[in-house]
Design an enzyme around this catalytic site. Structure first.
Site, mmCIF file in Angstrom:
data_model
loop_
_atom_site.group_PDB
_atom_site.id
_atom_site.type_symbol
_atom_site.label_atom_id
_atom_site.label_comp_id
_atom_site.label_asym_id
_atom_site.label_seq_id
_atom_site.Cartn_x
_atom_site.Cartn_y
_atom_site.Cartn_z
ATOM 1 N N ARG A 1 0.312 -22.748 -16.267
ATOM 2 C CA ARG A 1 0.948 -21.435 -16.071
ATOM 3 C C ARG A 1 0.323 -20.440 -17.041
ATOM 4 N NH1 ARG A 1 5.288 -20.606 -18.861
ATOM 5 N NH2 ARG A 1 6.337 -22.528 -18.295
ATOM 6 N N TYR B 1 3.681 1.806 -0.833
ATOM 7 C CA TYR B 1 3.901 0.563 -0.078
ATOM 8 C C TYR B 1 5.402 0.245 -0.032
ATOM 9 C CZ TYR B 1 3.689 -4.378 1.140
ATOM 10 O OH TYR B 1 3.877 -5.593 1.745
ATOM 11 N N ASP C 1 -2.368 1.359 -7.298
ATOM 12 C CA ASP C 1 -2.474 0.257 -6.344
ATOM 13 C C ASP C 1 -3.732 0.534 -5.522
ATOM 14 O OD1 ASP C 1 -2.294 -1.388 -4.081
ATOM 15 O OD2 ASP C 1 -0.113 -1.329 -4.037
ATOM 16 N N LYS D 1 -5.298 -8.819 0.977
ATOM 17 C CA LYS D 1 -5.930 -7.919 1.924
ATOM 18 C C LYS D 1 -7.466 -8.024 1.840
ATOM 19 C CE LYS D 1 -1.602 -7.081 2.427
ATOM 20 N NZ LYS D 1 -0.893 -5.964 1.806
HETATM 21 C C1 LIG Z 1 0.319 -5.801 1.052
HETATM 22 C C2 LIG Z 1 0.425 -4.781 -0.001
HETATM 23 C C3 LIG Z 1 1.154 -5.013 -1.175
HETATM 24 C C4 LIG Z 1 1.939 -6.304 -1.384
HETATM 25 O O1 LIG Z 1 1.101 -7.401 -1.495
HETATM 26 P P1 LIG Z 1 1.525 -8.889 -1.070
HETATM 27 O O2 LIG Z 1 0.295 -9.666 -1.354
HETATM 28 O O3 LIG Z 1 1.896 -8.852 0.381
HETATM 29 O O4 LIG Z 1 2.682 -9.278 -1.921
HETATM 30 C C5 LIG Z 1 1.159 -4.049 -2.147
HETATM 31 N N1 LIG Z 1 0.505 -2.876 -1.984
HETATM 32 C C6 LIG Z 1 -0.186 -2.601 -0.863
HETATM 33 C C7 LIG Z 1 -0.880 -1.292 -0.741
HETATM 34 C C8 LIG Z 1 -0.258 -3.537 0.158
HETATM 35 O O5 LIG Z 1 -0.933 -3.249 1.276
#
Ligand SMILES: *Cc1c(COP(=O)(O)O)cnc(C)c1O
Length: 385
Positions: free
Chosen positions: A50, A102, A174, A199
């Protein structure tokens, strides 16, 4: 240390690539929870997985290098990464979020962190003069996305970071939609950059992961503490998959964007399409700002069909492009923000920020452009009322 100067090489050779123990050209999956220690009090490099695992550490160094940060952190999901970052703050603090943030980020602030007294407010991050007025004394951070989901709203990241810095406020970006290949928020002045690695970084819709990179050593130390204390770490198998995905990030993004630019032009010229939201179109809101801070407009597009066409029939008529949540994989995906990605945002707020029921979001994949255009064209035709 390998010699290279370009992003296309960094995605392959960045961080630590070969295994120091064996010379394996790929970092092995260290599927272990603990490590034998040589003796008492010797401060071993690895003790418990961890706290640190060599496969995860390789990924963490890679994301730090690609984002030009001091340190990187890998989490079990994008939301685990966001949760760790928000754990930097305390009761009474306030986080400003851009209004097209998001849905999950909004939800965790509204329904989890608010319970502990961490406040949030939606800010007009596209309008810097409005934003400046929203920085009350309790504001400790501004969390932005650019382009922001789902209207691809562009925020001037250097502008936000400049205002934040002058007020002693952290800027968190982000960067999921752009990736460090297209945009580097830390270089633009942000303090923390985070990703849903699920993504584009993973890139194949086969793993859920989150990544963070920070510029400041003190912040890195604090986040390392939170990562270990709260424990939402990425496992070695998934760390390996994200490293593997990142190796092809440059070639994938080049094709994603090439296709997206053609799809956006096709939609813009289509008589049945009422509006197109894509920061790579010269007519788009924020086109100039996006061009200044990013390499191009990315590969996420939203659009609305006109009143003579039904979006439900459009979705059900697609034959190649799948209806699914998520984005950034090699395959093209469409979604309906109002009932899918942004369903956790109350209808009233959704309408206020312009997420109509008509809005369709497309994650442009890397299929042949002609196959994408013909699928879109036939589905639009079929959706005529
Ligand atoms: C998908 C997404 C998240 C969340 O990510 P997860 O891997 O699904 O927890 C956060 N910010 C953006 C812009 C996203 O597209």
């Amino acid at each position: 240390m390998a010699e290279y100067r370009h992003a296309e090489s960094a995605v392959i050779h960045g961080g630590q690539t070969t295994d120091p123990a064996t010379g394996a050209v790929n970092v092995p999956i260290y599927q272990t929870s603990t490590f034998q220690q040589k003796g008492l009090g010797l401060e071993p490099k690895w003790e418990y997985a961890r706290t640190g695992n060599p496969t995860r550490a390789a990924l963490e160094r890679l994301i730090a290098e690609l984002e030009e940060g001091e340190a990187g952190f890998a989490f079990a999901s994008g939301m685990a990464a966001i949760t760790a970052v928000l754990s930097l703050f305390q009761t009474g603090d306030r986080v400003l979020i851009s209004k097209n943030v998001y849905g999950g980020t909004y939800r965790v602030l509204d329904q989890v962190f608010q319970q502990f007294g961490l406040k949030y407010a939606m800010a007009d991050t596209e309008d810097l003069s409005v934003l400046r007025g929203q920085i009350t004394e309790d504001v400790k951070a501004i969390l932005v996305e650019s382009p922001a989901n789902p209207l691809m709203t562009v925020t001037d990241l250097a502008g936000v970071a400049g205002i934040a810095k002058s007020q002693g406020v952290l800027t968190i970006v982000d960067n999921t939609f752009m990736t460090p290949y297209l945009q580097k928020p830390l270089v633009l002045g942000a303090d923390i950059v985070l990703h849903s690695g699920t993504k584009y970084l993973g890139g194949h819709s086969d793993v859920v992961a989150g990544l963070v990179a920070v510029k400041d050593a003190a912040l890195a130390k604090r986040l390392a503490f939170i990562q270990n204390a709260t424990g939402g770490v990425l496992g070695p198998q998934d760390s390996f998959l994200i490293i593997r995905g990142i190796k092809t990030l440059a070639v994938r993004m080049d094709r994603h964007v090439e296709n997206a630019e053609k799809v956006a032009a096709f939609l813009q010229n289509h008589s049945a399409v009422a509006s197109v939201f894509y920061p790579g179109l010269p007519t788009a809101q924020g086109y100039e700002i996006n061009r200044r801070q990013g390499k191009n407009g990315g590969a996420m597009i939203s659009f609305e069909l006109d009143d003579g066409h039904d979006y439900r029939t459009f979705f059900s008529s697609l034959k190649l492009i799948a209806l699914a949540e998520s984005l950034g994989g090699v395959e093209s995906l469409v979604c309906h923000p109002a009932t899918m990605t942004h369903a956790s945002i109350p209808a009233q707020i959704r309408r206020k920020v312009g997420i109509t029921d008509n809005l369709i979001r497309l994650s442009t994949g890397i299929e042949h452009i002609d196959d994408l255009l013909s699928d879109l064209d036939q589905a639009i035709r079929a959706s005529e009322r």
